[in-house]
Structure formats: C-alpha cells, structure tokens
Enzyme design. Sequence first.
Site, PDB file in Angstrom:
ATOM      1  N   ASN A   1      -8.373   5.920   3.815  1.00  0.00           N
ATOM      2  CA  ASN A   1      -9.705   4.889   3.454  1.00  0.00           C
ATOM      3  C   ASN A   1     -10.243   4.750   5.287  1.00  0.00           C
ATOM      4  O   ASN A   1      -9.405   3.952   5.178  1.00  0.00           O
ATOM      5  CB  ASN A   1      -9.624   4.127   2.432  1.00  0.00           C
TER       6      ASN A   1
ATOM      7  N   ASN B   1       0.921  -1.292  -0.014  1.00  0.00           N
ATOM      8  CA  ASN B   1      -0.186   0.266  -0.225  1.00  0.00           C
ATOM      9  C   ASN B   1       0.998   1.206  -0.091  1.00  0.00           C
ATOM     10  O   ASN B   1       1.675   1.999   1.027  1.00  0.00           O
ATOM     11  CB  ASN B   1      -0.804   0.158   1.490  1.00  0.00           C
TER      12      ASN B   1
HETATM   13  N1  ING Z   1      -8.129   2.205   7.880  1.00  0.00           N
HETATM   14  C1  ING Z   1      -8.143   2.900   9.237  1.00  0.00           C
HETATM   15  C2  ING Z   1      -7.404   3.616   9.681  1.00  0.00           C
HETATM   16  O1  ING Z   1      -6.363   2.984   9.700  1.00  0.00           O
HETATM   17  C3  ING Z   1      -9.173   1.668  11.430  1.00  0.00           C
HETATM   18  C4  ING Z   1      -8.289   1.468   9.489  1.00  0.00           C
HETATM   19  C5  ING Z   1      -9.541   2.904  11.287  1.00  0.00           C
HETATM   20  C6  ING Z   1      -8.102   0.767  12.276  1.00  0.00           C
HETATM   21  C7  ING Z   1     -10.388   3.072  12.606  1.00  0.00           C
HETATM   22  C8  ING Z   1      -8.604   1.310  13.627  1.00  0.00           C
HETATM   23  C9  ING Z   1      -9.292   2.642  13.742  1.00  0.00           C
HETATM   24  O2  ING Z   1      -8.305   4.801   9.339  1.00  0.00           O
HETATM   25  C10 ING Z   1      -6.506   2.125   6.868  1.00  0.00           C
HETATM   26  N2  ING Z   1      -7.342   1.961   5.642  1.00  0.00           N
HETATM   27  O3  ING Z   1      -5.862   2.219   7.263  1.00  0.00           O
END
Ligand code: ING
Length: 313
Positions: A194, A107
Amino acid sequence: MSRILNIGAAQMGPIQPDESRASAVARLVAMMREAKGRGCDFVVFTELALTTFFPRYYEEDRAKMDHWFEREMPGPETRFLFETADELNIGFYLGYAELTPEGRHFNTAILVDGNGKITGKYRKIHLPGHADHDESRIVQHLEKRYFEPGDMGFPVYRQNDAIMGMLICNDRRWPEAYRVLTLQGADLVVLGYNTPDINTTGLYEPSYLRSYHNHLSMTANAYMNSCWVVGTAKAGVEDGCGLIGGSCIIQPSGEIVTQATTVEDELITFACDLDMAKLGKETIFNYAKHRRVEHYGRITSQTGVEIADQAAE
Ligand code: ING
C-alpha cells in the site's frame, strides 16, 4: 522438466473506511475465481487486503484501532476465502493486520495451500512512518504506532514446487530482505504493498518517482538475487488518499513480464518458469563461489557515519 508455476497477482482497488470485510473478501474471492479460470495455481493478494490502509488515521487510544485487526485467521468473515481456495485447489498470499491472543499487533502475511490450510506466516519487519502524530505531514503514516516489528525473521517455505519467501511493502526497499530469503534458496518472493502516491512527509518528491522506485526496488532485487518477484498493490484513492498501482510479475533477469494498467481490482497472470532462477544462482550470483562476506570487514548495526567517524580517529 521445468517447474512452471502459473501465478496471479490480484491487485485491489481502494477499500474505503466504511467497506465491510465481507465486501473485501467477496472481491478477493472473485479475483481468485478469475485466477483459477485463467489457469493459475497460486494468487498473490496485497498488504492489508481486508481493510482500508488505517495507519493513515491517528487515534490516541490504540485499543480503538483493534477493530481493524484479525483476532483469528481464518475467522468468520474470511473463512469464505479459504473455503474457495480449497474448492478451486489454488494457493494464495494474503496480507492483513494480526492481533495475537497475547495482544500483540503485527502487519502480517500468510501463505495458504490449495487445501485452504495456512502453510506459512511472515510479520513485516521494516515499518515505515512514525509512532506519534506528526502535524507536519500531509497524511499520517502510523505503522510504527499500530504494529510491532516482525518477530519471525524472513522464513522460506516449499510450496507449489517453489521455495517461496514473503515480504510486505516497505520490506521490498531493503536489499537485505531479499538476500536473507535467497541465501535460504528462495526462487520466488511474493509481496503486497500500500504505497501513497505522494511523499506524505510534505517534502517535495516528483510523484513519478513513486512508481519508478516501486519497480526499481523489485526489479533490481529480482536480478541481484536471481529470483521471481511478484508485487501486488492496493491501489486507487482511499478516503481521499491516493495509492499507486503498478502490480507486476518480475522474472529473475529483473525484467517485468506483466504489470497492471489500472488502479482498480485487476488480475495479472504469468506462467513462471521457476527454473529461470537457476542461471543467476549458478553463475553470476552463485553466493558460494563469488560472495565473500569474510572480506567485507566489520559489519555492525552502527550507521556508516559512526563507523566513518571512528575510522577518522
Ligand atoms: N508503504 C510505503 C512503502 O514502503 C513508503 C511507505 C513509501 C516509504 C515511499 C518510503 C517511500 O511502499 C508501506 N505500507 O510500507
């Protein structure tokens, strides 16, 4: 003389699974042109800015997900963006899924200068979610299945008069990431995200916390590292799955100076005085004068529980 960098954060609305790269690139180019028209020298696009957030889909055969990845950058479908940057003399940050010639999957984000040349790269280190199908989840979050952790550390680059570092999404929740960049002098950290608008594990979490923690992560670290932070969302509902917006530009005091108000393609801009970072770097967060790593005790990769248990022995 102040170093003013006119920055745009080009928030993207949803990219549906059947939307072509050409369509996504056309949306990016439109916002790049709007950014130039509003006086920007640099524009920050989002994480995975060319495709839908495909880690929400489980595929047993990983090779069948390779079509979401870019084998070359720029490639036939993305060259238009680089050519436009060269035409307009505007630099940019772009997040995308990278498939290397050796077959490795990352990524990734790149920095591109006003001549349309790639000047820097970063590969996302903090991959949230899981690697195998998790039937307890409302929505899968399979970044650990489709990407390797980044292998480039946290590099910084001198560009557009700034010392610029890149992060990607979940990285923004980890203080170490900003600290490693600002120990190298970074006065500007740019990132895309995202972020699902619900806790996809199925555990209850009030939905307002998604947006609160988004801004808290970036504003607190902008202040504690005395740097500008630009966070650009992919927002809106992709294939029925909601993503938060809240794209914003944050000054080194930790204050948000402008933020998006929609969950669509939306450009926000600000004339960032990069020298505002000096106050914190020369006073309260002067690492050389006040930071005392040598007094922090044993720093290991162990979790705190292991250390505490050992201390109790
Ligand atoms: N998305 C989210 C982020 O870290 C996440 C995943 C959301 C993890 C909320 C923990 C709490 O914003 C990505 N793509 O990392």
